[in-house]
Enzyme design. Sequence first.
Site, short mmCIF file in Angstrom:
data_model
loop_
_atom_site.label_atom_id
_atom_site.label_comp_id
_atom_site.label_asym_id
_atom_site.label_seq_id
_atom_site.Cartn_x
_atom_site.Cartn_y
_atom_site.Cartn_z
CG ASN A 218 5.29 -5.17 0.70
OD1 ASN A 218 6.00 -6.18 0.81
ND2 ASN A 218 4.92 -4.67 -0.48
CD1 TRP A 219 8.74 -5.51 6.68
CD2 TRP A 219 9.91 -7.36 7.19
NE1 TRP A 219 8.75 -5.63 8.05
CE2 TRP A 219 9.46 -6.76 8.39
CE3 TRP A 219 10.67 -8.54 7.27
CZ2 TRP A 219 9.76 -7.30 9.64
CZ3 TRP A 219 10.96 -9.07 8.51
CH2 TRP A 219 10.51 -8.46 9.69
CE LYS A 220 7.42 -2.51 -1.58
NZ LYS A 220 7.42 -1.36 -2.45
CG HIS B 156 3.16 -5.01 -4.41
ND1 HIS B 156 4.08 -4.38 -5.22
CD2 HIS B 156 3.02 -4.22 -3.32
CE1 HIS B 156 4.47 -3.25 -4.63
NE2 HIS B 156 3.85 -3.14 -3.47
CD GLU C 112 7.53 -3.25 -5.53
OE1 GLU C 112 7.74 -4.22 -4.75
OE2 GLU C 112 7.55 -2.07 -5.14
CD GLU D 207 0.48 -0.69 -2.32
OE1 GLU D 207 0.97 -0.32 -1.25
OE2 GLU D 207 1.04 -1.52 -3.06
N GLY E 36 7.27 3.89 -3.42
CA GLY E 36 8.72 4.01 -3.33
C GLY E 36 9.28 5.28 -3.95
CB SER F 152 5.46 7.49 -0.52
OG SER F 152 6.29 7.03 -1.57
N GLY G 20 5.67 0.20 2.67
CA GLY G 20 6.91 -0.41 2.19
C GLY G 20 8.11 0.11 2.96
N GLY G 21 8.78 1.09 2.38
CA GLY G 21 10.03 1.62 2.94
C GLY G 21 9.97 1.90 4.44
P1 PGA Z 1 6.30 2.32 -0.21
O1 PGA Z 1 5.74 0.92 -0.71
O2 PGA Z 1 5.65 2.58 1.13
O3 PGA Z 1 7.79 2.11 -0.08
O4 PGA Z 1 5.94 3.33 -1.20
C1 PGA Z 1 4.39 0.60 -0.54
C2 PGA Z 1 4.12 -0.73 -1.20
O5 PGA Z 1 4.70 -1.01 -2.23
O6 PGA Z 1 3.31 -1.52 -0.68
#
Ligand code: PGA
Length: 248
Positions: A9-11, A94, A96, A164, A170, A210, A231-232
Amino acid sequence: MRRPIIAGNWKMNNTASEAVELVKQLKPLVKDANCDVVVCVPAIDIPVVKKAIYGSKIRLGAQNVHFAEKGAYTGEISANMLKEYGVQYVIIGHSERRQYFGETDETVNKRTLAALAAGLTPIVCIGESLEEREGGLTEKVLDRQIGLDFQGVEDFSKIVIAYEPIWAIGTGRTATDEQANETIGYIRKRMKRVYAGKKVGRMRIQYGGSMNAKNCKGLMAQPEIDGGLIGGASLKAADFATIVNFDK
Ligand code: PGA
């Protein structure tokens, strides 16, 4: 058996040129993957990433989709628009989006049904906040999301869930292997009860929060965990490839 699925997930990261560069680096590193490999990219990167992944195992995903087929929804993108560009997966709900963009269980449900109707595979995100976990409310929150987000879904083999825990996103703070396994096991058990007879047994459930090159092996070794939403760590080719190659 459920085939593992690792999705990035590049966001809101990577301009078109950065996206092409990242995929170029990633391609040779994931050529022997034994799982489904997906990159969920910003909508505006979709056309260039579609070209860049050509001939590789990487599949294309989006990060959101509107529930209407078309119409007066300024700034939104429909499932058919994604589909025509070769998008196969779409992240829905998600945390966010729930936190910053007013996403609710009702809109998550509508988007999920719209994605399915267009032949896209939704990756639906559910999970509890830190307060909810510490208050002993994890199962209650998941029960609510399970009950509302998937109403009307007839075939769960066409859906991916990303569990999640919001406190792990994050933050560098991961759920332990056992915590993640136990909660995902709970989700599967509950869904089998609520959506009996709808192929829940074939639905894949990812862990997200994470997950990285270091902790992926332990998480992926857990019997209930069918993959990861990353994500990251999906922004660095080498790290993402290490996760994709978790079984090697
Ligand atoms: P993260 O993000 O791996 O940076 O914690 C995961 C996500 O939000 O899908």
